[in-house]
Design a protein around this motif. Structure first.
Motif, PDB file in Angstrom:
ATOM      1  N   VAL A 501       0.790  -1.240   0.059  1.00  9.94           N
ATOM      2  CA  VAL A 501      -0.140   0.031   0.026  1.00  9.94           C
ATOM      3  C   VAL A 501       0.883   1.285  -0.025  1.00  9.94           C
ATOM      4  N   LEU A 502       2.041   1.294   0.919  1.00 10.40           N
ATOM      5  CA  LEU A 502       3.033   2.540   0.862  1.00 10.40           C
ATOM      6  C   LEU A 502       4.106   1.647   1.127  1.00 10.40           C
ATOM      7  N   GLY A 503       5.360   2.137   0.412  1.00  8.11           N
ATOM      8  CA  GLY A 503       6.545   1.955   0.804  1.00  8.11           C
ATOM      9  C   GLY A 503       7.166   2.936   1.717  1.00  8.11           C
ATOM     10  N   TYR A 504       8.479   3.178   1.978  1.00  9.48           N
ATOM     11  CA  TYR A 504       9.236   4.180   2.578  1.00  9.48           C
ATOM     12  C   TYR A 504       8.493   5.436   2.305  1.00  9.48           C
ATOM     13  N   LEU A 505       8.364   6.055   3.200  1.00 11.80           N
ATOM     14  CA  LEU A 505       7.520   7.396   3.153  1.00 11.80           C
ATOM     15  C   LEU A 505       8.347   8.485   2.553  1.00 11.80           C
ATOM     16  N   GLY A 506       9.670   8.285   2.673  1.00  9.44           N
ATOM     17  CA  GLY A 506      10.616   9.290   2.344  1.00  9.44           C
ATOM     18  C   GLY A 506      10.672   9.092   0.771  1.00  9.44           C
ATOM     19  N   HIS A 507      10.662   7.836   0.101  1.00  7.38           N
ATOM     20  CA  HIS A 507      10.617   7.609  -1.263  1.00  7.38           C
ATOM     21  C   HIS A 507       9.361   8.073  -1.972  1.00  7.38           C
ATOM     22  N   VAL A 508       8.201   7.844  -1.377  1.00  9.36           N
ATOM     23  CA  VAL A 508       7.062   8.292  -1.683  1.00  9.36           C
ATOM     24  C   VAL A 508       6.895   9.714  -2.038  1.00  9.36           C
ATOM     25  N   HIS A 509       7.305  10.481  -0.973  1.00  4.92           N
ATOM     26  CA  HIS A 509       6.980  11.872  -0.736  1.00  4.92           C
ATOM     27  C   HIS A 509       8.035  12.315  -1.842  1.00  4.92           C
ATOM     28  N   SER A 510       9.328  12.167  -1.939  1.00  4.56           N
ATOM     29  CA  SER A 510      10.244  12.472  -2.919  1.00  4.56           C
ATOM     30  C   SER A 510       9.966  12.260  -4.357  1.00  4.56           C
ATOM     31  N   HIS A 511       8.979  11.177  -4.542  1.00  6.66           N
ATOM     32  CA  HIS A 511       8.257  11.061  -6.045  1.00  6.66           C
ATOM     33  C   HIS A 511       7.163  11.970  -6.306  1.00  6.66           C
ATOM     34  N   GLY A 512       6.952  12.610  -5.334  1.00  5.15           N
ATOM     35  CA  GLY A 512       5.730  13.651  -5.535  1.00  5.15           C
ATOM     36  C   GLY A 512       4.404  13.230  -5.208  1.00  5.15           C
ATOM     37  N   LEU A 513       4.121  11.923  -4.784  1.00  5.51           N
ATOM     38  CA  LEU A 513       2.833  11.052  -4.567  1.00  5.51           C
ATOM     39  C   LEU A 513       1.991  11.836  -3.355  1.00  5.51           C
ATOM     40  N   ASP A 514       0.650  11.923  -3.465  1.00  4.74           N
ATOM     41  CA  ASP A 514      -0.116  12.324  -2.390  1.00  4.74           C
ATOM     42  C   ASP A 514      -0.336  11.180  -1.399  1.00  4.74           C
ATOM     43  N   TRP A 515       0.768  11.108  -0.346  1.00  5.55           N
ATOM     44  CA  TRP A 515       0.607   9.914   0.414  1.00  5.55           C
ATOM     45  C   TRP A 515      -0.316  10.030   1.652  1.00  5.55           C
ATOM     46  N   GLN A 516      -0.724  11.345   1.985  1.00  8.79           N
ATOM     47  CA  GLN A 516      -1.269  11.662   3.453  1.00  8.79           C
ATOM     48  C   GLN A 516      -2.354  10.800   3.645  1.00  8.79           C
TER      49      GLN A 516
END
Length: 595
Positions: A501-516
């Motif tokens: 569902v989510l990988g490492y939030l640092g990667h998800v954030h740096s890829h510009g994805l709306d993870w919140q």
């Protein structure tokens, strides 16, 4: 250079063919991998057979240039021969910079090699397609499908990529480019005379060692650096040089490498495209050739950009950020530790000399010199747009984390380096030139050496036994299924190439994805919210993984799925539940560590 170009043609051709075959066949398999690699080898072989011109004569290396060559070779071997290694049951990396990056690339390689449909779903973000330039990982997955050990593949691809980069740096700027690549830095490294310790003094600064922070971690640069440098050298001969017989790539070779670049490294493609645009506007003799090149590359390059950006949806990544990283908390902490204070005014004033040292002064002098010279447009048409890109990066961020602008800024630096030598430093007397070179490069080189210090014993990423056990448990679960679990960079599911569902939030954030929002729903699910089944459905997760990371992240979870979901597999590593199937045995059959 022809041999270097042939290897790059092979990688580019194989990767593009693999992409086309994956779309046609619904994913990669052994046959498509063999066919793609055979196509790449064929192109490389035909290139070497047809182009048997004698090498263009060049001046042999001087003694300082030999030192630059040896330094680049030794640093590269240290970085990549120990890039990832096994010690007992532990898989380790040499550099802490690679803990997250290598884990992410291992995820991508195994994921792409598993036969997932193309264009693949994002394995680290639910509900979206993969938004990443996967070219080098796609090529690695072809090797893995044909039996090459994945970890050894990281090592040898790194060594070969470093050799190609070294050859291209030499072609572009000889010893100045080679050593400058290893030694970018400001003044922080001079602290060695105070501390007596050999460490990476730039690790907490914005302008980090390229060799440690980018070359060792950004695998796309193993292709993009030699490609970009060879294209610059070739375009100089094609569009600017009056020297007969000057080395250059064939037109089809330039087209192949330039058009495929977005699949490997978008920032390199963007920088080169800016240069081509400036040349079209400012160098009339080149316009016909530029139209031909860009016109032929437009459709394939645009298609690749469309894929890696999720349908050209990257505009939200742009943001106004004057000063680049001068107010970053890590730098403020560094100022407090080393300067005794961390006010914003002190940080703003000291940021540029501490990070860049003498470089801004030399660039200003270079600009002044080039502005007065009219005989050769080539230096101005490289230095001025390269400096423009750098300055834009100091005011506009091209990713959620502004440090990622370094992926563009490195090209400004490399583009300018040869002209710092030829148009400025080489014309100065030795008693001025030598101190200037020491001031420019000493600190950066010390930091690079400190980052590859042989006393380092490595940093553990994962346990081989745990990965193997989880791989066995996953054997009968389709690769298209997504799992709920804790978002850790080295989660055993990700390292086995499975979707979460989510990988490492640092990667998800740096890829510009709306993870919140997905992150909040995932937390509620894993903590046992009464609507956990509905949340799992919304997140696209049929399976739930519970292991050590989940124990740590969700210690107070009620784990209601233990009574209502089927236990698929369990062991010392944890347990996997099928959230859409009823239990087939009495509830509560969990390993003791998870009771």
């Amino acid at each position: 250079m022809n041999f270097v170009a042939a290897i790059l043609y092979a990688v580019s051709t194989s990767t593009v063919l693999a992409l086309l075959l994956a779309f046609c066949r619904g994913g990669l398999d052994h046959a498509s991998a063999a066919l793609a690699l055979a196509g790449g080898l064929l192109v490389a072989s035909l290139t070497l057979w047809q182009d048997r011109r004698p090498p263009h004569p060049s001046r042999p290396p001087s003694a300082p240039e030999w030192l630059a060559i040896v330094a680049f070779a030794l640093v590269s071997l240290r970085i990549f021969l120990w890039l990832v290694f096994v010690e007992g049951d532990d898989i380790k990396v040499l550099s802490p910079n690679n803990l997250g990056d290598l884990s992410l690339h291992l995820t991508y390689v195994r994921y792409l090699a598993s036969g997932v449909p193309f264009w693949p779903d994002n394995p680290i973000f639910t509900g979206g397609k993969l938004t990443y330039p996967i070219g080098i990982d796609l090529f690695h997955s072809l090797l893995a499908l044909l039996g090459v050990d994945i970890l050894r593949g990281f090592i040898w691809m790194g060594v070969i990529g470093a050799a190609l980069t070294g050859a291209a740096l030499w072609r572009w700027g000889r010893g100045m480019a080679l050593f400058g690549f290893l030694a970018n830095g400001g003044i922080a490294g001079f602290a060695i005379f105070h501390t007596g310790q050999l460490v990476d003094f730039q690790s907490d600064l914005a302008w980090k060692s390229f060799a440690l922070a980018l070359f060792a971690t950004q695998r796309g640069l193993l292709f993009a650096l030699p490609v970009g440098l060879l294209l610059l050298s070739s375009w100089r001969a094609r569009f600017f040089s009056e020297e007969p017989g000057a080395w250059r790539l064939p037109f089809w070779g330039e087209l192949l490498l330039y058009a495929s670049l977005p699949l490997f490294h978008f920032h390199t493609f963007l920088f080169l495209s800016v240069l081509l645009g400036v040349w079209f506007a400012g160098h009339a003799p080149a316009r016909g050739g530029l139209l031909r090149l860009v016109g032929a590359a437009f459709v394939p390059a645009t298609a690749l950009v469309y894929l890696i950006t999720g349908g050209l949806k990257g505009g939200h990544l742009l943001g106004w950020k004057p000063g680049w990283m001068w107010d970053d908390q890590t730098y403020l902490d560094w100022c407090k530790a080393h300067l005794g204070q961390a006010s914003s005014s002190v940080a703003a004033i000291t940021f540029w000399p501490i990070n860049f040292g003498l470089l801004p002064v030399l660039v200003i002098l270079l600009v002044a010199v080039l502005a007065r010279r009219n005989r050769d447009p080539w230096p101005r048409l490289v230095v001025f747009p390269a400096l423009g890109v750098f300055l834009i990066c100091c005011f506009v961020k091209f990713a959620p984390w502004e440090w990622d602008n370094t992926k563009l800024m490195i090209w400004s630096y490399l583009a300018i380096l040869p002209f710092l030598w030829s148009e400025l430093l080489a014309r100065w007397p030795a008693w001025v030139r030598i101190p200037a070179l020491i001031a420019l490069f000493f600190s950066g080189f010390i930091s690079t050496l400190g980052g590859i210090d042989t006393t380092h014993t490595g940093f553990p990423v994962a346990s081989r036994a745990e990965l193997d056990s989880v791989a066995d448990a996953l054997r009968n679960i389709p690769v298209t299924e997504r799992f709920a679990g804790a978002p850790a960079y080295n989660h055993p599911l990700l390292l086995n190439g499975r979707k979460m569902v989510l990988g490492y939030l640092g990667h998800v954030h740096s890829h510009g994805l709306d993870w919140q929002e997905p992150s909040a729903k995932l937390d509620a699910l894993m903590n046992g919210d009464p609507a956990w089944a509905h949340l799992a459905e919304e997140l696209g997760a049929r399976y739930l993984f519970w292991g050590k990371d989940e124990d740590d992240a969700y210690a107070d979870s009620s784990k209601p799925w233990r009574q209502t979901a089927r236990l698929v597999a369990s062991g010392d590593w944890g347990a996997i539940y099928d959230l859409k199937s009823a239990p087939t045995s009495p509830a509560g059959l969990l390993p003791a560590m998870h009771e």
